[in-house]
Design a protein around this motif. Structure first.
Motif, short mmCIF file in Angstrom:
data_model
loop_
_atom_site.label_atom_id
_atom_site.label_comp_id
_atom_site.label_asym_id
_atom_site.label_seq_id
_atom_site.Cartn_x
_atom_site.Cartn_y
_atom_site.Cartn_z
N GLY A 2 -23.09 -77.31 4.86
CA GLY A 2 -22.20 -77.38 3.71
C GLY A 2 -22.82 -78.19 2.60
O GLY A 2 -23.65 -79.08 2.82
N ARG A 260 -11.16 -79.30 4.30
CA ARG A 260 -11.95 -78.23 3.69
C ARG A 260 -13.14 -78.81 2.93
O ARG A 260 -14.22 -78.21 2.90
CB ARG A 260 -11.04 -77.39 2.78
CG ARG A 260 -9.96 -76.65 3.56
CD ARG A 260 -9.31 -75.55 2.74
NE ARG A 260 -8.50 -76.05 1.64
CZ ARG A 260 -7.23 -76.39 1.75
NH1 ARG A 260 -6.61 -76.29 2.92
NH2 ARG A 260 -6.55 -76.82 0.70
N TYR A 261 -12.94 -79.97 2.33
CA TYR A 261 -14.05 -80.64 1.65
C TYR A 261 -15.13 -81.04 2.65
O TYR A 261 -16.33 -80.82 2.41
CB TYR A 261 -13.53 -81.87 0.90
CG TYR A 261 -14.58 -82.54 0.02
CD1 TYR A 261 -14.84 -82.07 -1.26
CD2 TYR A 261 -15.30 -83.63 0.50
CE1 TYR A 261 -15.80 -82.66 -2.06
CE2 TYR A 261 -16.26 -84.24 -0.29
CZ TYR A 261 -16.50 -83.75 -1.57
OH TYR A 261 -17.46 -84.34 -2.35
N ASP A 265 -16.48 -77.26 1.19
CA ASP A 265 -15.84 -76.72 -0.01
C ASP A 265 -15.63 -77.85 -1.02
O ASP A 265 -14.62 -78.55 -0.99
CB ASP A 265 -14.51 -76.07 0.36
CG ASP A 265 -13.80 -75.47 -0.84
OD1 ASP A 265 -14.35 -75.50 -1.97
OD2 ASP A 265 -12.66 -74.98 -0.67
N THR A 266 -16.56 -78.02 -1.94
CA THR A 266 -16.48 -79.13 -2.89
C THR A 266 -15.38 -78.94 -3.92
O THR A 266 -15.05 -79.88 -4.65
CB THR A 266 -17.82 -79.33 -3.61
OG1 THR A 266 -18.20 -78.11 -4.27
CG2 THR A 266 -18.90 -79.74 -2.63
N GLU A 267 -14.81 -77.73 -3.98
CA GLU A 267 -13.72 -77.49 -4.92
C GLU A 267 -12.36 -77.83 -4.31
O GLU A 267 -11.33 -77.76 -4.99
CB GLU A 267 -13.72 -76.01 -5.34
CG GLU A 267 -15.00 -75.55 -6.02
CD GLU A 267 -15.27 -76.35 -7.30
OE1 GLU A 267 -14.32 -76.55 -8.08
OE2 GLU A 267 -16.43 -76.76 -7.50
N ALA A 268 -12.35 -78.21 -3.04
CA ALA A 268 -11.07 -78.47 -2.36
C ALA A 268 -10.38 -79.73 -2.85
O ALA A 268 -9.16 -79.85 -2.77
CB ALA A 268 -11.29 -78.56 -0.85
#
Length: 449
Positions: A2, A260-261, A265-268
């Motif tokens: 990730g 999720r981060y 997922d850096t947009e979470a």
């Protein structure tokens, strides 16, 4: 790999205490800073518990809401750990026997009887490593090392988790599920458990099992859920395992924005939540006790929580917490670090529900002395107003050093960011768990409180 963890590998351990206490100069690299800090503190995605046997889950769901297994047939596990109330009860301190209603509306018809502490939630209690239960840790253990419990020697050692072992304790105290001597059940019949004492675990548990086995549907489901058992060998262990399986299945919530981060997922997370996470795992020192991805070290600390409410034991109206278990002066006022998962849903907060607002709870941790000085107990249940014990000098004398903020005090804007991070620890699935509540129960007793 990730993107969050990849950034951490590139940056190494550059997010130590010194860097964490330095104000951010460039928000364009929030993810890189946070990835490094999370790697340094070994904050990894949480491994969910194994899937539970569906037969045990369904049986446990019914038993969780079943009043038949309480002495007076008037209270269930779900009374104090309701899915619609953050798996707790929404009260500063729980109301046990003699109360009616659910959550904040639960009231006593006569003299109020409060249990001494705030009801802890059940979120993620089946995750591996969660081996300590209750605010004071009086029940702890795992299948490999065995269990210690308030019940002492009679404690079954075959439980699959501390959570399952926990389930068989609330049925025994008179003020919780067993009922007081001389008080009949809801039908006016004698309560066969009432004349025992709170220490008669080995005598109480078979009576609870007999209640369940006396309902044909439960008898059949218990034998089916535990192959190889007979009517004579079904015990409190099996009821506890079933209820534990349900709680693991129902209350494991590991799909938060923060999860999720961590998964890449850096947009979470919003930028505000990322800044809050940097504070949480850095300058604000929150992670000194609220470690890892579940935000708890499972240890005991004195955070100088306002001593309000009934108190407990001989020291009432104070509550010595862990000190009641160990007898050590140094453990007085220490309580187990709660996980912060779904923390928004668990109010009131602290071991005694001293704070009705989560931000006030956070600010207390940031400056306990100021918080104690300004504390107003009008935020607890009406019957408990006026019980605040102004013993700040005693509390602060053994304050956990881990609470110290590194560097300047947090600004109001930084507190907003910290709250945004705490909000990212809420699993959206937790917001509506009405499907967990059965419409009817095999005993025919009402589901509603």
């Amino acid at each position: 790999m990730g993107s969050v963890m990849a950034a951490a590998v590139m940056l190494g351990a550059c997010g130590g205490d010194e860097g964490a206490s330095t104000p951010l100069q460039n928000e364009s690299n929030l993810d890189e800073q946070l990835a490094a800090l999370l790697t340094e503190q070994e904050v990894r995605p949480v491994e969910p518990p194994a899937a539970q046997d569906p037969k045990r889950v369904e049986l446990g769901r019914k038993l969780f809401f079943e009043k038949e297994i309480s002495g007076r047939r008037n209270i269930s596990c779900g009374t104090c750990h309701h899915p619609l109330l953050g798996s707790a009860d929404g009260q500063s301190q729980s109301r046990g026997q003699g109360a009616v209603g659910l959550g904040p509306l639960r009231r006593h018809e006569g003299e109020s009887l409060f249990l001494a502490r705030n009801t802890l939630s059940l979120w993620n209690r089946g995750v591996a490593g969660w081996d300590t239960m209750f605010w004071d840790g009086r029940l702890a253990g795992n299948p490999e090392e065995g269990y210690i419990s308030p019940s002492g020697d009679p404690t079954p050692q075959e439980f699959s988790s501390a959570l399952a072992a926990f389930t068989i304790i609330p049925v025994t105290p008179d003020e919780e599920m067993r009922g007081f001597p001389g008080e009949p059940d809801v039908f006016g019949n004698p309560n066969e458990m009432a004349d025992l004492t709170n220490d008669d675990f080995a005598e109480i548990w078979p009576l609870v099992v007999a209640r369940a086995m006396g309902v044909e549907e439960y008898r059949q489901e218990l034998l089916a859920a535990f192959p190889g058992t007979t009517e004579d060998t079904i015990s409190i262990l099996h009821l506890g395992e079933a209820i534990g399986a349900f709680m693991i299945d129902a209350f494991t919530m590991l799909d938060t924005p923060f999860d999720r981060y961590l998964a890449g997922d850096t947009e979470a997370l919003s930028d505000s939540a990322k800044r809050g996470a940097l504070l949480f795992y850095g300058r604000a020192s929150c992670s000194s006790c609220h470690t890892g991805a579940l935000q708890t070290d499972f240890k005991f600390h004195n955070v100088a929580a306002p001593q309000v409410g009934t108190g407990k034991g001989e020291e009432a109206p104070l509550d010595f917490g862990r000190g009641r278990i160990t007898g050590e002066m140094s453990d007085r006022f220490k309580f187990r670090t709660p996980s912060l998962r779904n923390i928004e849903l668990e109010g009131p907060w602290m071991h005694n529900g001293a704070y009705a607002d989560l931000e006030d709870t956070v600010r207390h941790h940031l400056d306990p002395a100021a918080s104690l000085s300004a504390y107003d107990d009008r935020q607890v249940e009406p019957e408990l107003v006026g019980t605040y014990q102004k013993n700040s000098e005693e509390l602060l004398s053994t304050l956990a050093p881990e609470l110290a903020v590194k560097g300047d005090p947090l600004s109001d804007k930084e507190v907003v960011d910290l709250m945004a991070f705490l909000s990212s620890l809420t699993d959206p699935r937790s917001l509506n768990l009405m499907h967990l509540v059965p419409d009817t129960l095999p005993s025919g007793l009402p589901v509603d409180d």
